[in-house]
Design a protein around this motif. Sequence first.
Motif, mmCIF file in Angstrom:
data_model
loop_
_atom_site.group_PDB
_atom_site.id
_atom_site.type_symbol
_atom_site.label_atom_id
_atom_site.label_comp_id
_atom_site.label_asym_id
_atom_site.label_seq_id
_atom_site.Cartn_x
_atom_site.Cartn_y
_atom_site.Cartn_z
ATOM 1 N N GLN A 134 8.839 4.991 15.142
ATOM 2 C CA GLN A 134 8.580 5.679 13.871
ATOM 3 C C GLN A 134 9.695 5.335 12.887
ATOM 4 N N MET A 135 9.304 4.979 11.664
ATOM 5 C CA MET A 135 10.273 4.627 10.619
ATOM 6 C C MET A 135 10.080 5.522 9.407
ATOM 7 N N GLN A 136 11.196 5.914 8.834
ATOM 8 C CA GLN A 136 11.146 6.744 7.631
ATOM 9 C C GLN A 136 11.273 5.852 6.394
ATOM 10 N N ILE A 137 10.291 5.996 5.506
ATOM 11 C CA ILE A 137 10.337 5.307 4.209
ATOM 12 C C ILE A 137 11.099 6.206 3.242
ATOM 13 N N ALA A 138 12.197 5.706 2.715
ATOM 14 C CA ALA A 138 13.008 6.472 1.760
ATOM 15 C C ALA A 138 13.039 5.713 0.437
ATOM 16 N N ALA A 139 12.481 6.348 -0.611
ATOM 17 C CA ALA A 139 12.445 5.737 -1.950
ATOM 18 C C ALA A 139 13.299 6.558 -2.898
ATOM 19 N N THR A 140 14.006 5.875 -3.810
ATOM 20 C CA THR A 140 14.841 6.525 -4.817
ATOM 21 C C THR A 140 14.608 5.848 -6.158
ATOM 22 N N ASN A 141 14.486 6.671 -7.195
ATOM 23 C CA ASN A 141 14.328 6.144 -8.548
ATOM 24 C C ASN A 141 15.716 6.015 -9.172
ATOM 25 N N PHE A 142 16.217 4.776 -9.258
ATOM 26 C CA PHE A 142 17.538 4.517 -9.840
ATOM 27 C C PHE A 142 17.465 4.251 -11.343
ATOM 28 N N GLY A 143 16.285 4.317 -11.935
ATOM 29 C CA GLY A 143 16.134 3.982 -13.351
ATOM 30 C C GLY A 143 16.397 5.161 -14.260
ATOM 31 N N THR A 144 15.931 5.028 -15.514
ATOM 32 C CA THR A 144 16.151 6.057 -16.539
ATOM 33 C C THR A 144 14.869 6.771 -16.938
ATOM 34 N N GLY A 145 13.733 6.378 -16.377
ATOM 35 C CA GLY A 145 12.465 7.008 -16.708
ATOM 36 C C GLY A 145 11.716 7.430 -15.457
ATOM 37 N N THR A 146 10.743 8.295 -15.629
ATOM 38 C CA THR A 146 9.965 8.798 -14.502
ATOM 39 C C THR A 146 8.927 7.777 -14.069
ATOM 40 N N ALA A 147 8.825 7.577 -12.747
ATOM 41 C CA ALA A 147 7.779 6.732 -12.176
ATOM 42 C C ALA A 147 6.654 7.654 -11.696
ATOM 43 N N TYR A 148 5.441 7.412 -12.182
ATOM 44 C CA TYR A 148 4.307 8.277 -11.868
ATOM 45 C C TYR A 148 3.415 7.624 -10.806
ATOM 46 N N ASN A 149 2.837 8.470 -9.953
ATOM 47 C CA ASN A 149 1.873 8.035 -8.939
ATOM 48 C C ASN A 149 2.437 6.896 -8.081
ATOM 49 N N VAL A 150 3.613 7.120 -7.532
ATOM 50 C CA VAL A 150 4.262 6.095 -6.706
ATOM 51 C C VAL A 150 3.525 6.001 -5.366
ATOM 52 N N THR A 151 3.160 4.774 -4.993
ATOM 53 C CA THR A 151 2.440 4.536 -3.740
ATOM 54 C C THR A 151 3.093 3.360 -3.021
ATOM 55 N N ALA A 152 3.324 3.504 -1.699
ATOM 56 C CA ALA A 152 3.886 2.436 -0.871
ATOM 57 C C ALA A 152 2.868 2.068 0.202
ATOM 58 N N VAL A 153 2.609 0.772 0.336
ATOM 59 C CA VAL A 153 1.651 0.274 1.320
ATOM 60 C C VAL A 153 2.385 -0.686 2.265
ATOM 61 N N LEU A 154 2.414 -0.370 3.566
ATOM 62 C CA LEU A 154 3.048 -1.242 4.549
ATOM 63 C C LEU A 154 2.124 -2.411 4.892
ATOM 64 N N GLU A 155 2.738 -3.611 4.990
ATOM 65 C CA GLU A 155 1.997 -4.823 5.325
ATOM 66 C C GLU A 155 2.491 -5.370 6.655
ATOM 67 N N ASN A 156 1.664 -6.213 7.290
ATOM 68 C CA ASN A 156 2.088 -6.884 8.517
ATOM 69 C C ASN A 156 3.235 -7.848 8.230
ATOM 70 N N SER A 157 4.239 -7.863 9.128
ATOM 71 C CA SER A 157 5.394 -8.734 8.986
ATOM 72 C C SER A 157 5.553 -9.557 10.252
ATOM 73 N N THR A 158 6.581 -10.388 10.291
ATOM 74 C CA THR A 158 6.768 -11.292 11.430
ATOM 75 C C THR A 158 6.895 -10.529 12.741
ATOM 76 N N TYR A 159 7.728 -9.480 12.740
ATOM 77 C CA TYR A 159 7.983 -8.755 13.987
ATOM 78 C C TYR A 159 7.484 -7.315 13.953
ATOM 79 N N PHE A 160 6.844 -6.872 12.859
ATOM 80 C CA PHE A 160 6.406 -5.489 12.754
ATOM 81 C C PHE A 160 4.962 -5.437 12.279
ATOM 82 N N LYS A 161 4.197 -4.479 12.889
ATOM 83 C CA LYS A 161 2.809 -4.294 12.504
ATOM 84 C C LYS A 161 2.536 -2.796 12.407
ATOM 85 N N PRO A 162 2.278 -2.269 11.199
ATOM 86 C CA PRO A 162 2.000 -0.838 11.060
ATOM 87 C C PRO A 162 0.646 -0.484 11.667
#
Length: 580
Positions: free
Chosen positions: A186-214
């Motif tokens: 199990q992996m924790q996805i941690a996102a942080t907004n380092f900018g100066t404006g609000t990001a709306y409707n943030v969505t993260a989609v995991l993809e298949n990688s060389t050694y990892f498969k969600p």
Amino acid sequence: MSQKIRISMFSVAAVLLAVFMLQAAYAQPAGSTGGAPTGSGALSIQDLSVSPNYVVSGDNISLSFQLYNSYSSSLRNVNLDLEASNPLLNVSPSYTSLADSIGSGTYGGLGLDVYSYKIHVPSTLPEGVYTISVVATYETTVSDGLLSYDVPGESVMPIYIYVHGLPKLGINLAPSSQIEPNQNVQMQIAATNFGTGTAYNVTAVLENSTYFKPFGNKVFVLGNMEPGTPATADANVYVARNIVNGTQFINMTVSYQYDNGTHAESNVSVPVGVLLNSPDVIATVQSTEPSELYIGSNQSVQIAIQNVGSGLARNVSVSVLSGRGTIVGSSSRSFFISSLQPGQSATESVMVSSNESNPQNSSDIYAMIGYEGANYMGNYSKTVAIPLSLFPSAEFNVTAVRGSLTPGGTYLPVTYEIKNIGNEPAKEVSLSLQSIYPITPVSGTAYVESIMPGEAANVTFYVDVDPNGAQGSYPVTIYEQWRQPNGASSQQFSGSSSYYIKVGDAGASSSSGAGSNAGQQGAGQSAIGIVIAVVVILAIAAFVMRKRSSASRASAKRDSNEQQDEKRGEGRRRGVKQGS
């Protein structure tokens, strides 16, 4: 009856005198305590244009407007200035505009005499409303109904600009337990907004990688993220059987919206440290100071040396090497760590400077890492590339100098041509001159509004020369300090350039004396040269004469021998005839 008339006439006279004194009081000069009319508030902004309409941090704004004179009298000696108490005010080419006269109504008529400015919005500017005040000072003529006065006036005209923030998301993945081949984690996805404006409707989609498969849920909705706000989600990932030690990457697609509904999407590769049953030491950047590495500048890089393996690492040695476009300082590029437990890290600092000519690509430094296992067996070694982001910067070089300096001279101008050989504009450039004896700067500072890449500016300093100073070239150093559009609003850049100043002849008498000595020395050298030339010519002539004399003697000898042989032959012929 006559007494009453005299009293009425006296009353009328008193009233007229009071009116006259009241008018005189209102007719006092401007600035007096009498409350005379002034010319303030005559101007207002008309046909204001701000482009783009939707201003975001980091944008360049085009600002234009006309002025409207609401007075019936014209305005003279108009001075127009822009003022702001915030970092938004970075105006080019000039803050100030002048006009000889502005008549009543719109200045310049239809579309003429439009005031235009370019303003750069810093990328770090927080979202909000910012005010730029257009301040005009002038002279005009006002009237109190009886008399006219020339008075000064001022109009303050605010312009309000709403700057929208720019969101900037950072994504990190952290396994909740040790990573094992052919296992789920199990992996924790941690996102942080380092900018100066609000990001709306943030969505993260995991993809298949060389050694990892969600597996299971692959789409994670993180919602709206204001600046500085974190968001987390848990994902299940299968670890491949053939995974190897080191830093591996999980591919992810991150999407969000700006506050105006614009959609943004990016593909990112998030690094993950793999913990296996043997020690595995990696090097990553923990922090940098300053946060950006500019071309031609230095940066202190905090490197985290971490054992991401599952075994103890002993005798860890790290050498940080220069990469493409980077130079690592020699004083602290190598260090030793006696041991690192699994998951343990140590931080070391190195100084990095950049001389990269292509700022579009990131640059690298390299960490050569060597270590042993817990039982001092198994020598491990690797070279890790540590990426660094490069930002363009201005660089300066002195390309020419003009000036005539003589011993004893005072307040002599020296002009240097300063060229921006970098690839970023330099703004608000302050320069100072430092020299050595016998030259002393009197006015040793200069200021240039801006120097664009490839352009040069002439700066003039004034110096004194000691009367006892000798002729020759003396080194100088020109120190530069400036700002850049791609730097923070309060960030100052600095550098220095080395060149020289030449001190020439002090005067006519000294010059003539030096010329006389030089002439005598030149004449002596010329005489010696002539003598040497004559000797050489005589030697060559003697050699030629000897050669010719030897040849003549040899020729005469051959002729004599031939004559003697001929006589002998004649005698023999005569003897033969007599015998016959």
